[in-house]
Enzyme design. Structure first.
Site, PDB file in Angstrom:
ATOM      1  N   HIS A 111       0.873  -1.178   0.000  1.00  0.00           N
ATOM      2  CA  HIS A 111       0.000   0.000   0.000  1.00  0.00           C
ATOM      3  C   HIS A 111       0.913   1.232   0.000  1.00  0.00           C
ATOM      4  O   HIS A 111       2.025   1.186   0.530  1.00  0.00           O
ATOM      5  CB  HIS A 111      -0.831  -0.051   1.286  1.00  0.00           C
ATOM      6  N   ASP A 154       2.868  -4.599   8.117  1.00  0.00           N
ATOM      7  CA  ASP A 154       1.656  -3.834   7.852  1.00  0.00           C
ATOM      8  C   ASP A 154       0.480  -4.815   7.957  1.00  0.00           C
ATOM      9  O   ASP A 154       0.240  -5.609   7.056  1.00  0.00           O
ATOM     10  CB  ASP A 154       1.743  -3.201   6.461  1.00  0.00           C
ATOM     11  N   GLN A 177      -4.681  -5.137   6.570  1.00  0.00           N
ATOM     12  CA  GLN A 177      -5.665  -6.032   5.944  1.00  0.00           C
ATOM     13  C   GLN A 177      -5.794  -7.348   6.694  1.00  0.00           C
ATOM     14  O   GLN A 177      -6.627  -8.172   6.338  1.00  0.00           O
ATOM     15  CB  GLN A 177      -5.247  -6.378   4.508  1.00  0.00           C
ATOM     16  N   LYS A 229     -10.710  -0.766   9.859  1.00  0.00           N
ATOM     17  CA  LYS A 229     -10.834  -1.993   9.055  1.00  0.00           C
ATOM     18  C   LYS A 229     -11.147  -3.193   9.948  1.00  0.00           C
ATOM     19  O   LYS A 229     -11.188  -4.323   9.494  1.00  0.00           O
ATOM     20  CB  LYS A 229      -9.555  -2.229   8.251  1.00  0.00           C
TER      21      LYS A 229
HETATM   22  C1  LIG Z   1      -5.804   0.512   4.446  1.00  0.00           C
HETATM   23  C2  LIG Z   1      -4.388   0.075   4.394  1.00  0.00           C
HETATM   24  C3  LIG Z   1      -3.355   0.900   4.856  1.00  0.00           C
HETATM   25  C4  LIG Z   1      -3.602   2.288   5.368  1.00  0.00           C
HETATM   26  O1  LIG Z   1      -4.450   2.299   6.452  1.00  0.00           O
HETATM   27  P1  LIG Z   1      -5.049   3.687   7.003  1.00  0.00           P
HETATM   28  O2  LIG Z   1      -6.114   3.237   7.909  1.00  0.00           O
HETATM   29  O3  LIG Z   1      -5.568   4.422   5.798  1.00  0.00           O
HETATM   30  O4  LIG Z   1      -3.933   4.398   7.671  1.00  0.00           O
HETATM   31  C5  LIG Z   1      -2.073   0.418   4.828  1.00  0.00           C
HETATM   32  N1  LIG Z   1      -1.807  -0.804   4.359  1.00  0.00           N
HETATM   33  C6  LIG Z   1      -2.747  -1.635   3.897  1.00  0.00           C
HETATM   34  C7  LIG Z   1      -2.390  -2.997   3.425  1.00  0.00           C
HETATM   35  C8  LIG Z   1      -4.081  -1.215   3.887  1.00  0.00           C
HETATM   36  O5  LIG Z   1      -5.027  -2.033   3.433  1.00  0.00           O
END
Ligand SMILES: *Cc1c(COP(=O)(O)O)cnc(C)c1O
Length: 415
Positions: free
Chosen positions: A132, A209, A212, A235
């Site tokens: 991302h 990260d 997801q 999320k």
């Molecule tokens: C949504 C997402 C982000 C960013 O998250 P925010 O809530 O916008 O800070 C980073 N990495 C991945 C894989 C994402 O799906």
């Protein structure tokens, strides 16, 4: 699924759980809303909405500052949420849980504190082709300011990370691997544990990260042995504007503050300021108190269902959706990794994704179209956009059937 424990958990009523989510129970354009944009953000259960409302109605105050009753109640709820998060990802200590604005903020914290403070020019950060933008741009900024070098792990045509190529990138110069657990554009699951072990073997640190991942799979930061783990509340069926950075205690302890302000200090004087202890050192200013308390409620909600059950259910749903979607004429799935979670990105010959998205919306179906904040991976596939259906545990086979029927109808109108 052959695991009997998972089978037993299927007793959970996934068919009717959407009743807990007020936004899902409405019509859009005269059709039952089918919400398939969970990769961008998830809807909130009534329990989370009630928790946030209750907090504002009963205990609302600033935290950590006052000795008055409401401030103490707010502080208690805020710190109890930290314990809920610690337990959720199995961190060792609450001092390792930093509340942030979200994943983006958490990654930037690592970039601007850990990396900026301790890396030399020429030191390398490894990411993958399918990150991302939040896990690309913070490192590019440091390429320009402190001269670090960014290395990118390639993927194959299925959207699978090439582990052999990753190993070739590892060297004495590698200081950090910053890697997604699940790709938001393709759904690919990365071989995380193997990568963490390989990075550690040459002395590099690892930032995961998890934006997801946390809503779809159990996360145990101690079993993974990652050094940092970032995720967002929104999320995970929780409010926006709140997220988490997990970091190993000794690393966080050695890192300088990311932002200066209230709450992150012990003593401020013009002859020198003493920083607060963990985790407050990294939480400058008034935090998103209601968001943090709402996040704990979202986590409790998910834990009551159980992530093993959620993962098994969504796995079956994704397989069903993949099979049904492939029956559509001219449809190509972008991202066909063997290990995938909850995301179905696709293209249809002769149909532009944004036209498709609009026509689906007219039928009450919410999907995302575009580059999904992952332009490099789009470039790899030689495309500028996909249509993406992303699932949560409240989606059902009926939702998939509605999607397939709506896509067929849209295609017949567009072709
Ligand atoms: C949504 C997402 C982000 C960013 O998250 P925010 O809530 O916008 O800070 C980073 N990495 C991945 C894989 C994402 O799906």
């Amino acid at each position: 699924m052959t695991n009997p424990a998972v089978k037993a958990n299927f007793a959970f009523d996934f068919e009717h759980v959407s009743a807990d989510f007020p936004t899902l129970n409405q019509e859009v354009s005269g059709h039952r809303l089918v919400y398939l944009d969970n990769g961008a953000s998830t809807q909130k259960p009534q329990a989370v909405i009630d928790t946030v409302t209750d907090f504002y109605e009963t205990d609302y105050s600033n935290v950590h500052r006052g000795i008055h009753t409401l401030s103490q109640r707010a502080t208690d709820r805020f710190e109890a949420a930290r314990e809920t998060v610690r337990d959720f990802i199995n961190a060792e200590s609450e001092t390792e849980i930093i509340f942030t604005r979200g994943t983006t903020d958490a990654i930037n914290l690592v970039a601007q504190s850990f990396v900026r403070d301790s890396f030399e020019p020429g030191d390398e950060v490894i990411i993958s082709m399918m990150e991302h933008h939040s896990n690309i741009v913070p490192w590019q900024i440091l390429e320009q300011t402190i001269g670090l070098k960014l290395k990118v792990i390639p993927i194959n045509q299925n959207g699978e990370l090439l582990f052999d190529e990753f190993e070739k990138l590892l060297s004495a110069k590698t200081k950090l691997l910053a890697i997604t657990q699940i790709s938001n554009a393709l759904g690919s699951i990365t071989p995380l544990k193997k990568m963490i072990d390989a990075a550690h073997a040459i002395g590099a640190k690892v930032l995961v990260d998890g934006a997801q991942a946390v809503a779809h799979t159990e996360v145990d930061v101690r079993a993974l042995d990652c050094d940092f783990y970032a995720f967002s509340g929104h999320k995970l069926f929780s409010p926006t504007g709140v997220g988490v950075l997990y970091g190993k205690h000794e690393l966080l302890e050695a890192m300088p503050p990311y932002q200066g302000g209230g709450d992150m200090i012990k003593v401020v004087s013009f002859s020198g300021t003493e920083f607060n202890e963990l985790p407050h050192k990294f939480e400058a200013g008034t935090p998103n108190i209601a968001g943090v308390i709402g996040l704990a409620s979202g986590i409790n909600y998910v834990q009551e269902i159980g992530l093993q059950a959620i993962q098994a259910y969504e796995h079956e749903l994704l397989e069903y959706a993949t099979q049904k979607m492939l029956e559509i004429d001219g449809l190509r799935i972008i991202g066909t990794a063997r290990e995938k979670a909850s995301i179905l990105s696709f293209q249809i010959d002769g149909v532009h994704a944004s036209d498709l998205g609009t026509l689906l919306d007219h039928q009450g179906i919410a999907i995302r179209v575009g580059h999904h904040c992952a332009m490099p991976v789009m470039e790899f596939f030689g495309i500028d956009a996909t249509a993406r259906a992303s699932f949560a545990f409240y989606n059902t086979r009926a939702d998939v059937d509605a999607l397939v029927a709506a896509v067929n109808k849209a295609v017949s109108m567009l072709k």
